[in-house]
Design a protein around this motif. Structure first.
Motif, PDB file in Angstrom:
ATOM      1  N   LYS A  35       0.838  -1.200   0.000  1.00 61.22           N
ATOM      2  CA  LYS A  35       0.000   0.000   0.000  1.00 61.22           C
ATOM      3  C   LYS A  35       0.879   1.259   0.000  1.00 61.22           C
ATOM      4  CE  LYS A  35      -3.492   2.455   2.642  1.00 61.22           C
ATOM      5  NZ  LYS A  35      -4.209   2.565   3.903  1.00 61.22           N
ATOM      6  N   THR A  36       1.924   1.252   0.805  1.00 63.17           N
ATOM      7  CA  THR A  36       2.836   2.398   0.860  1.00 63.17           C
ATOM      8  C   THR A  36       3.565   2.552  -0.472  1.00 63.17           C
ATOM      9  OG1 THR A  36       3.135   2.060   3.228  1.00 63.17           O
ATOM     10  CG2 THR A  36       4.763   3.427   2.113  1.00 63.17           C
ATOM     11  N   GLN A  37       3.989   1.448  -1.075  1.00 65.51           N
ATOM     12  CA  GLN A  37       4.671   1.512  -2.372  1.00 65.51           C
ATOM     13  C   GLN A  37       3.758   2.117  -3.434  1.00 65.51           C
ATOM     14  OE1 GLN A  37       6.154  -2.405  -3.270  1.00 65.51           O
ATOM     15  NE2 GLN A  37       7.657  -2.335  -1.618  1.00 65.51           N
ATOM     16  N   LYS A  38       2.481   1.717  -3.413  1.00 63.53           N
ATOM     17  CA  LYS A  38       1.519   2.262  -4.378  1.00 63.53           C
ATOM     18  C   LYS A  38       1.345   3.773  -4.171  1.00 63.53           C
ATOM     19  CE  LYS A  38      -3.178   1.884  -6.033  1.00 63.53           C
ATOM     20  NZ  LYS A  38      -4.534   1.822  -5.580  1.00 63.53           N
ATOM     21  N   TRP A  43       2.491   9.379  -5.779  1.00 59.81           N
ATOM     22  CA  TRP A  43       3.082  10.673  -5.433  1.00 59.81           C
ATOM     23  C   TRP A  43       4.139  11.064  -6.463  1.00 59.81           C
ATOM     24  CZ3 TRP A  43       8.219  11.609  -4.168  1.00 59.81           C
ATOM     25  CH2 TRP A  43       8.498  12.904  -3.729  1.00 59.81           C
ATOM     26  N   LYS A  44       5.001  10.089  -6.849  1.00 57.26           N
ATOM     27  CA  LYS A  44       6.043  10.389  -7.846  1.00 57.26           C
ATOM     28  C   LYS A  44       5.428  10.792  -9.177  1.00 57.26           C
ATOM     29  CE  LYS A  44       8.763   6.878  -8.136  1.00 57.26           C
ATOM     30  NZ  LYS A  44       9.868   5.910  -8.308  1.00 57.26           N
ATOM     31  N   THR A  45       4.354  10.105  -9.566  1.00 55.40           N
ATOM     32  CA  THR A  45       3.691  10.415 -10.835  1.00 55.40           C
ATOM     33  C   THR A  45       3.117  11.830 -10.811  1.00 55.40           C
ATOM     34  OG1 THR A  45       3.145   8.089 -11.172  1.00 55.40           O
ATOM     35  CG2 THR A  45       1.870   9.697 -12.428  1.00 55.40           C
ATOM     36  N   LYS A  46       2.437  12.176  -9.716  1.00 46.73           N
ATOM     37  CA  LYS A  46       1.866  13.521  -9.593  1.00 46.73           C
ATOM     38  C   LYS A  46       2.958  14.580  -9.617  1.00 46.73           C
ATOM     39  CE  LYS A  46      -2.266  12.234  -7.036  1.00 46.73           C
ATOM     40  NZ  LYS A  46      -2.974  12.303  -5.740  1.00 46.73           N
ATOM     41  N   LYS A  47       4.046  14.314  -8.927  1.00 50.64           N
ATOM     42  CA  LYS A  47       5.151  15.274  -8.881  1.00 50.64           C
ATOM     43  C   LYS A  47       5.758  15.452 -10.279  1.00 50.64           C
ATOM     44  CE  LYS A  47       9.211  16.533  -6.357  1.00 50.64           C
ATOM     45  NZ  LYS A  47      10.038  16.341  -5.213  1.00 50.64           N
ATOM     46  N   THR A  53      10.285  16.084 -10.505  1.00 49.50           N
ATOM     47  CA  THR A  53      11.310  15.171 -10.980  1.00 49.50           C
ATOM     48  C   THR A  53      10.710  14.194 -11.972  1.00 49.50           C
ATOM     49  OG1 THR A  53      10.874  13.627  -9.188  1.00 49.50           O
ATOM     50  CG2 THR A  53      12.583  15.269  -8.810  1.00 49.50           C
ATOM     51  N   LYS A  54      11.573  13.613 -12.791  1.00 49.45           N
ATOM     52  CA  LYS A  54      11.098  12.637 -13.764  1.00 49.45           C
ATOM     53  C   LYS A  54      10.968  11.284 -13.107  1.00 49.45           C
ATOM     54  CE  LYS A  54      12.499  15.126 -17.668  1.00 49.45           C
ATOM     55  NZ  LYS A  54      12.269  15.156 -19.023  1.00 49.45           N
ATOM     56  N   LYS A  55      10.039  10.494 -13.610  1.00 46.11           N
ATOM     57  CA  LYS A  55       9.748   9.178 -13.073  1.00 46.11           C
ATOM     58  C   LYS A  55      10.864   8.208 -13.345  1.00 46.11           C
ATOM     59  CE  LYS A  55       5.950   5.993 -12.875  1.00 46.11           C
ATOM     60  NZ  LYS A  55       4.735   5.572 -13.447  1.00 46.11           N
TER      61      LYS A  55
END
Length: 55
Positions: A35-38, A43-47, A53-55
């Motif tokens: 769940k935390t990984q998801k 969060w990374k995608t939204k950022k 930053t890039k994914k």
């Protein structure tokens, strides 16, 4: 009023490791949770979409 300052370089390495061990265990356990990984991936995608930053 001055803020307290701790110079970590003055604390012996073995004591720093002992102090950090419980926190590292908690963080490791949390990031191994699917769940935390998801949530982190979302969060990374939204950022990245906002131009962070890039994914």
């Amino acid at each position: 009023m001055t803020k307290p300052y701790i110079d970590a370089k003055k604390i012996p390495r073995h004591q720093r490791e002992q102090l950090a061990a419980p926190l590292l265990t908690i963080v490791r356990t949390a990031f191994e949770d699917p769940k935390t990984q998801k949530e982190f991936e979302e969060w990374k995608t939204k950022k990245a979409q906002k131009g962070g930053t890039k994914k």
